[in-house]
Design a protein around this motif. Structure first.
Motif, PDB file in Angstrom:
ATOM      1  N   LEU A  52     -35.172  12.331 -30.247  1.00  0.00           N
ATOM      2  CA  LEU A  52     -35.044  13.373 -31.153  1.00  0.00           C
ATOM      3  C   LEU A  52     -35.245  13.010 -32.607  1.00  0.00           C
ATOM      4  CD1 LEU A  52     -34.302  16.310 -30.993  1.00  0.00           C
ATOM      5  CD2 LEU A  52     -32.135  15.841 -31.841  1.00  0.00           C
ATOM      6  N   ALA A  53     -36.394  13.730 -33.208  1.00  0.00           N
ATOM      7  CA  ALA A  53     -36.733  13.479 -34.774  1.00  0.00           C
ATOM      8  C   ALA A  53     -35.490  13.602 -35.507  1.00  0.00           C
ATOM      9  CB  ALA A  53     -37.779  14.148 -35.195  1.00  0.00           C
ATOM     10  N   ALA A  54     -35.191  12.974 -36.579  1.00  0.00           N
ATOM     11  CA  ALA A  54     -34.224  12.828 -37.521  1.00  0.00           C
ATOM     12  C   ALA A  54     -33.866  14.456 -38.007  1.00  0.00           C
ATOM     13  CB  ALA A  54     -34.401  12.111 -38.741  1.00  0.00           C
ATOM     14  N   HIS A  55     -35.083  15.015 -38.165  1.00  0.00           N
ATOM     15  CA  HIS A  55     -34.954  16.438 -38.506  1.00  0.00           C
ATOM     16  C   HIS A  55     -34.888  17.615 -37.342  1.00  0.00           C
ATOM     17  CE1 HIS A  55     -35.785  16.381 -42.919  1.00  0.00           C
ATOM     18  NE2 HIS A  55     -36.601  15.216 -42.436  1.00  0.00           N
ATOM     19  N   GLY A  56     -34.673  17.071 -36.321  1.00  0.00           N
ATOM     20  CA  GLY A  56     -34.635  17.798 -34.932  1.00  0.00           C
ATOM     21  C   GLY A  56     -33.434  18.710 -34.796  1.00  0.00           C
ATOM     22  N   LEU A  57     -32.556  18.390 -35.700  1.00  0.00           N
ATOM     23  CA  LEU A  57     -31.421  19.380 -35.653  1.00  0.00           C
ATOM     24  C   LEU A  57     -30.962  20.155 -36.769  1.00  0.00           C
ATOM     25  CD1 LEU A  57     -28.838  17.247 -33.515  1.00  0.00           C
ATOM     26  CD2 LEU A  57     -29.871  19.537 -32.762  1.00  0.00           C
ATOM     27  N   ASP A  58     -32.089  20.138 -37.776  1.00  0.00           N
ATOM     28  CA  ASP A  58     -31.711  20.886 -39.143  1.00  0.00           C
ATOM     29  C   ASP A  58     -31.419  22.202 -39.129  1.00  0.00           C
ATOM     30  OD1 ASP A  58     -32.613  18.522 -40.388  1.00  0.00           O
ATOM     31  OD2 ASP A  58     -34.382  19.306 -41.265  1.00  0.00           O
ATOM     32  N   ASP A  59     -31.861  22.792 -37.790  1.00  0.00           N
ATOM     33  CA  ASP A  59     -31.510  24.093 -37.723  1.00  0.00           C
ATOM     34  C   ASP A  59     -30.273  24.317 -37.037  1.00  0.00           C
ATOM     35  OD1 ASP A  59     -32.775  23.169 -35.173  1.00  0.00           O
ATOM     36  OD2 ASP A  59     -32.051  25.152 -34.264  1.00  0.00           O
ATOM     37  N   ASP A  60     -29.618  23.502 -36.650  1.00  0.00           N
ATOM     38  CA  ASP A  60     -28.287  23.696 -36.179  1.00  0.00           C
ATOM     39  C   ASP A  60     -26.919  24.025 -36.936  1.00  0.00           C
ATOM     40  OD1 ASP A  60     -26.347  22.950 -34.073  1.00  0.00           O
ATOM     41  OD2 ASP A  60     -25.636  21.124 -34.937  1.00  0.00           O
ATOM     42  N   ALA A  61     -27.270  25.404 -37.273  1.00  0.00           N
ATOM     43  CA  ALA A  61     -26.074  25.983 -38.120  1.00  0.00           C
ATOM     44  C   ALA A  61     -25.957  27.474 -37.383  1.00  0.00           C
ATOM     45  CB  ALA A  61     -26.534  26.467 -39.648  1.00  0.00           C
ATOM     46  N   ILE A  62     -24.633  27.804 -37.185  1.00  0.00           N
ATOM     47  CA  ILE A  62     -24.523  28.914 -36.499  1.00  0.00           C
ATOM     48  C   ILE A  62     -23.991  30.076 -37.506  1.00  0.00           C
ATOM     49  CG2 ILE A  62     -22.812  30.080 -34.879  1.00  0.00           C
ATOM     50  CD1 ILE A  62     -24.780  28.266 -33.732  1.00  0.00           C
ATOM     51  N   GLU A  63     -24.334  31.186 -37.819  1.00  0.00           N
ATOM     52  CA  GLU A  63     -23.661  32.322 -38.690  1.00  0.00           C
ATOM     53  C   GLU A  63     -23.157  33.413 -37.774  1.00  0.00           C
ATOM     54  OE1 GLU A  63     -23.833  31.876 -41.912  1.00  0.00           O
ATOM     55  OE2 GLU A  63     -25.300  30.030 -41.925  1.00  0.00           O
ATOM     56  N   GLY A  64     -21.932  33.097 -37.980  1.00  0.00           N
ATOM     57  CA  GLY A  64     -20.977  34.577 -37.312  1.00  0.00           C
ATOM     58  C   GLY A  64     -20.834  33.831 -35.529  1.00  0.00           C
ATOM     59  N   ASP A  65     -20.063  34.695 -35.347  1.00  0.00           N
ATOM     60  CA  ASP A  65     -19.583  34.363 -33.658  1.00  0.00           C
ATOM     61  C   ASP A  65     -20.954  34.367 -33.031  1.00  0.00           C
ATOM     62  OD1 ASP A  65     -16.911  34.631 -34.307  1.00  0.00           O
ATOM     63  OD2 ASP A  65     -16.718  36.653 -33.767  1.00  0.00           O
ATOM     64  N   GLU A  66     -20.709  33.604 -31.732  1.00  0.00           N
ATOM     65  CA  GLU A  66     -21.727  33.463 -30.870  1.00  0.00           C
ATOM     66  C   GLU A  66     -21.141  34.343 -29.678  1.00  0.00           C
ATOM     67  OE1 GLU A  66     -23.500  29.191 -30.151  1.00  0.00           O
ATOM     68  OE2 GLU A  66     -21.294  28.960 -30.386  1.00  0.00           O
ATOM     69  N   VAL A  67     -22.251  34.924 -29.095  1.00  0.00           N
ATOM     70  CA  VAL A  67     -21.793  35.836 -27.951  1.00  0.00           C
ATOM     71  C   VAL A  67     -22.601  35.515 -26.822  1.00  0.00           C
ATOM     72  CG1 VAL A  67     -20.942  37.780 -29.483  1.00  0.00           C
ATOM     73  CG2 VAL A  67     -23.512  37.646 -28.666  1.00  0.00           C
ATOM     74  N   VAL A  68     -22.138  36.149 -25.570  1.00  0.00           N
ATOM     75  CA  VAL A  68     -22.836  36.235 -24.291  1.00  0.00           C
ATOM     76  C   VAL A  68     -22.996  37.509 -23.826  1.00  0.00           C
ATOM     77  CG1 VAL A  68     -22.444  33.693 -23.566  1.00  0.00           C
ATOM     78  CG2 VAL A  68     -20.833  35.390 -23.162  1.00  0.00           C
ATOM     79  N   PHE A  69     -23.385  37.633 -22.425  1.00  0.00           N
ATOM     80  CA  PHE A  69     -23.744  39.038 -21.890  1.00  0.00           C
ATOM     81  C   PHE A  69     -22.962  39.143 -20.649  1.00  0.00           C
ATOM     82  CE2 PHE A  69     -27.098  38.418 -25.152  1.00  0.00           C
ATOM     83  CZ  PHE A  69     -26.895  39.566 -26.039  1.00  0.00           C
ATOM     84  N   PRO A  70     -21.988  39.684 -20.512  1.00  0.00           N
ATOM     85  CA  PRO A  70     -21.392  39.846 -19.084  1.00  0.00           C
ATOM     86  C   PRO A  70     -22.271  40.812 -18.274  1.00  0.00           C
ATOM     87  CG  PRO A  70     -20.288  41.051 -20.721  1.00  0.00           C
ATOM     88  CD  PRO A  70     -21.356  40.320 -21.426  1.00  0.00           C
ATOM     89  N   GLY A  71     -23.107  41.508 -18.614  1.00  0.00           N
ATOM     90  CA  GLY A  71     -23.911  42.466 -18.119  1.00  0.00           C
ATOM     91  C   GLY A  71     -25.247  41.653 -17.687  1.00  0.00           C
TER      92      GLY A  71
END
Length: 440
Positions: free
Chosen positions: A175-194
């Motif tokens: 993985l490139a050194a910059h490969g996780l540059d986007d690894d930021a979470i803004e707010g809760d994570e959600v999934v879809f039970p339906g």
């Protein structure tokens, strides 16, 4: 020969978004999909009454998320599940040391603080890194500066190894050194039970989708684009190609003339990953009921180290784990039963008094899907973050590439797919169209 304003290749989220927007602006558009279903790598299995998302599962941060806005408008129930981005402590997680014993609250706190320290130091180290640096190089540099003992250093090192694999399905060395540059979470994570597939179904409302149309060739010139399938040829003034990087690189789809730079260069530096889901259903819930995930440390947890509790979603004791990076490659010749034994086996060591074998195992096989060839793309060593956007550079003003790999800010997500489809539609139209038109 059928003639349209725009041909869309692929009925995933990107292709459906582009088609829906173009149709809304009065363009005659057709979507050619190789599979017998829509959704692409958003795929919900409803066998035996269960709802299991075999592809995309999460919205990784709902703050200002167009996917969250669309899901809300489409009436898709969401359930908070904030651990999908491999965060160390977003919600309760049970950590187990190399000896198999659960870490105390204080031991967990210290381990998480160490991870946070390295994360903070990595910002500057990555910014100063060499073009050929890997994520291994920069994390080792950050760890070496701490002066920690070998055991403490190794526990944090393996966390970053596992993060690279679970986030991008790639070994930390690849993985490139910059490969996780986007690894930021803004707010809760959600999934879809339906099921996440409702998003694809709603985006496809009113869109002309032709299933089981495998596009073999795309020819482009100043007059337009022709897509050739096994049965026919389709002509249009423009085309949006949304197939995954793995298909573009495989040669199964011929684009003629060949893609020019910077598109070709970006494509050569991105690679499809090894990332599969393993669903384990049990007769009883023998693990801690007050945590979102279980994480194991040490040599015994090299492949199988994290399990996510989906019991509340599935209505039956269920854990999800990932075969990612080396594990994703290593399971390819194993049966589902053999993978299940390997993925669940380490839990016997963590819960020696209560462990029971799973009664059902489901393993995804995205690497073997000829229309995916992996789960999503990652930045190889030598890549730069610009490669994502460069991959979407318009070709001859008539051919546009879209999909999760073509979006810099949040690649490898449904958000990236949706936004890239929106961008492609705007480029075809030559003007702005609100993304909200997708769900208005």
């Amino acid at each position: 020969m059928d003639r349209f304003d725009t041909i869309i290749v692929g009925a995933g989220i990107s292709g459906l978004a582009a088609a829906r927007l173009l149709r809304g602006e009065g363009r005659r558009t057709v979507v050619l999909e190789a599979r017998d279903r829509i959704g692409g790598r958003v795929h919900t299995d409803r066998t035996d009454g269960w709802v299991t998302d075999l592809g995309a599962s999460w919205i990784h941060g709902i703050t200002d998320s167009p996917v969250a806005a669309a899901a809300t408008a489409f009436g898709m129930p969401m359930r908070e599940f904030t651990v999908g981005g491999y965060q160390p402590d977003s919600r309760p997680i049970a950590y187990f040391g190399p000896d198999g014993a659960r870490l105390s609250a204080e031991e967990t706190r210290r381990h998480i603080a160490d991870i946070r320290r390295i994360d903070a130091d990595l910002v500057g180290i990555i910014a100063r890194s060499e073009p050929r640096a890997s994520y291994r190089d920069v994390t080792d540099q950050a760890l070496a500066a701490q002066g920690w003992d070998a055991e403490r250093t190794q526990r944090v090192r393996e966390y970053f190894e596992h993060r690279s694999e679970e986030q991008y399905g790639a070994r930390i060395d690849d993985l490139a050194a910059h490969g996780l540059d986007d690894d930021a979470i803004e707010g809760d994570e959600v999934v879809f039970p339906g099921g996440y597939d409702v998003l694809a179904q709603r985006l496809a409302d009113g869109v002309d989708v032709r299933l089981e149309e495998v596009v073999r060739e795309v020819h482009w010139n100043g007059d337009g684009v022709t897509a050739v399938t096994d049965a026919s040829a389709w002509h249009a003034r423009s085309a949006v190609v949304t197939v995954p990087v793995g298909v573009l690189a495989s040669g199964d789809l011929t684009i003629s003339p060949a893609l020019p730079d910077p598109v070709a260069g970006a494509l050569s530096r991105l690679r499809m990953n090894a990332f599969e889901k393993v669903f384990l259903r049990f007769p009883v819930r023998f693990w801690d009921a007050d945590v979102y995930a279980l994480r194991a440390q040490g040599p015994a947890a090299q492949w199988w180290h994290s399990w996510y509790d989906l019991t509340d979603l599935h209505g039956e004791p269920t854990l999800l784990t990932f075969a990612a990076g080396p594990a994703g490659v290593g399971i390819r010749d194993l049966s589902d039963r053999e993978v299940g034994e390997a993925a669940a086996g380490p839990l016997r060591r963590l819960y020696p008094g209560g462990y029971v074998d799973p009664i059902h195992v489901r393993v995804t096989r995205w690497w073997a899907d000829p229309f995916a060839r992996g789960s999503y793309a990652y930045m190889r060593v030598g890549s730069t973050t610009a490669d994502h956007d460069d991959l979407a550079t318009p070709v001859g003003d008539v051919l546009h590439l879209a999909g999760e790999a073509t979006w810099t800010d949040d690649p490898a997500t449904v958000t990236a797919a949706l936004c890239s489809g929106h961008r492609a539609a705007e480029r075809v139209l030559g003007g702005a169209v609100p993304i909200e038109s997708l769900w208005a």
